[in-house]
Design an enzyme around this catalytic site. Structure first.
Site, PDB file in Angstrom:
ATOM      1  N   LYS A 120       7.245 -12.717  37.626  1.00 19.61           N
ATOM      2  CA  LYS A 120       8.631 -12.787  38.078  1.00 19.61           C
ATOM      3  C   LYS A 120       8.834 -13.929  39.069  1.00 19.61           C
ATOM      4  O   LYS A 120       9.794 -14.696  38.954  1.00 19.61           O
ATOM      5  CB  LYS A 120       9.062 -11.463  38.703  1.00 19.61           C
ATOM      6  CG  LYS A 120      10.538 -11.430  39.090  1.00 19.61           C
ATOM      7  CD  LYS A 120      10.977 -10.057  39.565  1.00 19.61           C
ATOM      8  CE  LYS A 120      10.423  -9.746  40.929  1.00 19.61           C
ATOM      9  NZ  LYS A 120      10.967  -8.486  41.493  1.00 19.61           N
ATOM     10  N   ASP A 138      14.275  -8.582  37.347  1.00 23.87           N
ATOM     11  CA  ASP A 138      14.074  -7.657  38.458  1.00 23.87           C
ATOM     12  C   ASP A 138      14.768  -6.342  38.128  1.00 23.87           C
ATOM     13  O   ASP A 138      15.205  -6.126  36.989  1.00 23.87           O
ATOM     14  CB  ASP A 138      14.588  -8.260  39.768  1.00 23.87           C
ATOM     15  CG  ASP A 138      16.104  -8.412  39.782  1.00 23.87           C
ATOM     16  OD1 ASP A 138      16.752  -8.236  38.720  1.00 23.87           O
ATOM     17  OD2 ASP A 138      16.660  -8.710  40.849  1.00 23.87           O
TER      18      ASP A 138
END
Length: 223
Positions: A120, A138
């Site tokens: 991420k 997310d």
């Protein structure tokens, strides 16, 4: 959800916010990298408060490394998990100095090899600092993608892969920011603000609410 709906959704999100960007404050790819590492389990506001002081005295791999873990902790001690983050950031700075001539790499493998950097974080840096059409999924994006029907998936990686396949290519570079923004300010977790939603009629969520309060002023900015 069909392709025509997705096209319409991103056209509306683009019209509302033509130039989205992160709320994290940074001036260089390295500063963004550090800010994103710090942002895990922390708010952007809290990270910005810490990095304003930190970057004023140290904003390169060499200068932050020179602080050492103890020195760095003094600047980031208001942020969650600051001890482990300080350790990872110092190790990352060392790796950047010894393996990348002090530069922030712009390829996924090199970024993910840095301490404290996962997929991420790498996606955020690649997308925001270098303009790559990546998707950093997310909790906000995971929720919005599944709730609206844009890209359903049972795991973060499944949603990421599907978004990369189904988001119309002209919108892919900015889709990450639009979806985070939408999840942060409108399609919130507990009670989505459906009455304030610009894509209400396109969304396939079956439990829409009647909340019609306008979004906050800073919702015009991206996440």
């Amino acid at each position: 959800m069909n392709a025509a709906k997705r096209q319409a959704i991103f056209e509306r999100l683009q019209a509302a916010n033509p130039s989205p960007t992160t709320e994290l404050e940074y001036n260089t790819p390295f500063e963004l990298l550090i800010a994103v590492i710090l942002s895990a389990q922390a708010t952007d506001r809290g990270v910005n408060k810490a990095t304003r002081k930190l970057f004023a005295v140290a904003n390169t791999p060499a200068s932050i490394h020179a602080l050492g873990e103890a020195g760095l902790r003094e600047y980031i001690k208001t942020i969650g998990l600051f001890n482990s983050k300080a350790k990872n950031i110092i190790a990352t700075c060392q790796a950047l100095l010894t393996e990348h001539d002090g530069q922030t790499p712009r390829d996924r493998a090199s970024l993910e090899a840095l301490p404290g950097v996962g997929r991420k974080t790498a996606n955020v840096v690649l997308n925001t600092a270098f303009g790559e059409p990546t998707m950093a999924v997310d909790t906000h994006i995971f929720r919005v993608a599944n709730r609206t029907g844009i890209a359903k998936g049972k795991t973060v990686r499944a949603v990421e892969d599907r978004l990369l396949r189904v988001v119309p290519k002209p919108f892919l570079k900015d889709a990450h920011h639009w979806l985070i923004l939408h999840g942060r300010y409108v399609c919130v977790a507990r009670k989505p603000r459906c009455g304030a939603c610009p894509i209400y009629d396109l969304c396939e969520f079956n439990e829409k609410t009647d909340d019609d309060a306008p979004p906050p002023a800073n919702a015009k900015r991206s996440a």
